[in-house]
Design a protein around this motif. Structure first.
Motif, PDB file in Angstrom:
ATOM      1  N   PRO A   1       0.824  -1.225   0.000  1.00  0.00           N
ATOM      2  CA  PRO A   1       0.000   0.000   0.000  1.00  0.00           C
ATOM      3  C   PRO A   1       0.854   1.270   0.000  1.00  0.00           C
ATOM      4  O   PRO A   1       0.499   2.265  -0.629  1.00  0.00           O
ATOM      5  N   GLU A   2       1.998   1.208   0.700  1.00  0.00           N
ATOM      6  CA  GLU A   2       2.869   2.378   0.779  1.00  0.00           C
ATOM      7  C   GLU A   2       3.403   2.755  -0.608  1.00  0.00           C
ATOM      8  O   GLU A   2       3.412   3.929  -0.984  1.00  0.00           O
TER       9      GLU A   2
ATOM     10  N   GLN B   1       2.098   1.874  -3.525  1.00  0.00           N
ATOM     11  CA  GLN B   1       0.981   2.267  -4.378  1.00  0.00           C
ATOM     12  C   GLN B   1       0.598   3.730  -4.138  1.00  0.00           C
ATOM     13  O   GLN B   1       0.297   4.467  -5.088  1.00  0.00           O
ATOM     14  N   GLN B   2       0.656   4.145  -2.864  1.00  0.00           N
ATOM     15  CA  GLN B   2       0.373   5.548  -2.543  1.00  0.00           C
ATOM     16  C   GLN B   2       1.478   6.456  -3.098  1.00  0.00           C
ATOM     17  O   GLN B   2       1.198   7.521  -3.672  1.00  0.00           O
TER      18      GLN B   2
ATOM     19  N   ALA C   1       1.025   6.741  -6.854  1.00  0.00           N
ATOM     20  CA  ALA C   1      -0.112   7.609  -7.185  1.00  0.00           C
ATOM     21  C   ALA C   1       0.250   9.079  -6.998  1.00  0.00           C
ATOM     22  O   ALA C   1      -0.100   9.934  -7.829  1.00  0.00           O
ATOM     23  N   GLN C   2       0.956   9.381  -5.913  1.00  0.00           N
ATOM     24  CA  GLN C   2       1.373  10.758  -5.658  1.00  0.00           C
ATOM     25  C   GLN C   2       2.341  11.249  -6.740  1.00  0.00           C
ATOM     26  O   GLN C   2       2.272  12.394  -7.185  1.00  0.00           O
TER      27      GLN C   2
END
Length: 267
Positions: free
Chosen positions: A241-242, A244-245, A248-249
């Motif tokens: 998740p880290e 993927q975030q 995205a950023q």
């Protein structure tokens, strides 16, 4: 105290802007410069039909590129000349751009004269100006030496190209002189002692930027650098998740960057 000869290069009266379409064609040195422009998110087309070493083949590329891309309008063209040697297919009498590993007996090698080289270059420039009368054309001579000609023969080939460039309206950028005078140390050559290292290419590109890049283009590259580095990041766990975030950023930053500069390359 100076321990090297630094080439004096007068800054160009015009400058490359971030939104300019760049067209590079020529030796593998054109590929090197094209890759740097591409890494810096410029709109660049480099050697669309493969590496071309001589003025005739460069002219063939310009002609084919314009025919295949009727709406493509480059703002800046950069030719990197490698040699004045060409290969003529005996069957047709035409200069070929790629021998395609066919037997040597099918071809005749020829050295173009100064006037012949200039004629091809002027034809290529005229075709580009017909598409865009405001286009800026830069010609440089590749610093890569040709061992197969003998080093004296290689120098004569480069001299022919240099004299031919004087008969054109293009601007000359001294890549050849920078490599041979400023970087005259074999630590700047690859193991074959002929090709420049990535460090040498980067230095020549820096000198090119000092000559031709606008302040906007310099700012553009500086702002793109952290985004480029983030996009190239290789995570230990791409599914986390880290990450993927983080991804995205980064894509949001890229979108904002392209919106700010009114450019989108789909990269």
């Amino acid at each position: 105290m100076e321990f090297r000869t630094k080439i004096d290069i007068e800054a160009s009266a015009w400058k490359i802007k971030p939104q300019d379409n760049l067209f590079l064609v020529g030796s593998c040195f054109a590929d090197n410069l094209g890759q740097i422009f591409d890494d810096n998110h410029f709109q660049v087309k480099a050697n669309p039909y493969g590496v071309m070493y001589n003025p005739a083949s460069i002219t063939h590329t310009v002609e084919k590129m314009l025919a295949d891309n009727p709406t493509y309008t480059p703002d800046v063209a950069i030719f990197t000349l490698g040699t004045n040697h060409v290969y003529i297919l005996n069957e047709t009498g035409e200069i070929v751009d790629n021998c395609q590993k066919r037997p040597q007996r099918l071809f005749t090698e020829k050295e173009l004269s100064v006037d012949e080289c200039a004629s091809y270059l002027n034809k290529a420039i005229a075709m580009l100006k017909e598409r865009n009368p405001q286009i800026k054309v830069i010609i440089t001579v590749s610093p890569i030496r040709y061992r197969k000609y003998g080093y004296h023969g290689s120098q004569l080939s480069k001299a022919t190209l240099l004299l031919a460039i004087q008969q054109t309206q293009a601007e000359y950028f001294p890549s050849y002189e920078i490599m041979n005078d400023e970087l005259r140390d074999y630590r700047f050559y690859k193991e074959d002692m002929l090709h420049p290292t990535s460090q040498a290419v980067a230095y020549i590109f820096d000198r090119f930027c000092d000559t031709y890049m606008s302040k906007e283009a310099t700012t553009y590259m500086a702002e793109w650098k952290p985004i480029r580095e983030a996009l190239a990041h290789k995570p230990f766990n791409p599914d986390s998740p880290e990450y993927q975030q983080f991804r995205a950023q980064t894509l949001e930053k890229q979108k904002a960057f392209e919106s700010k500069w009114s450019i989108s390359l789909g990269k």
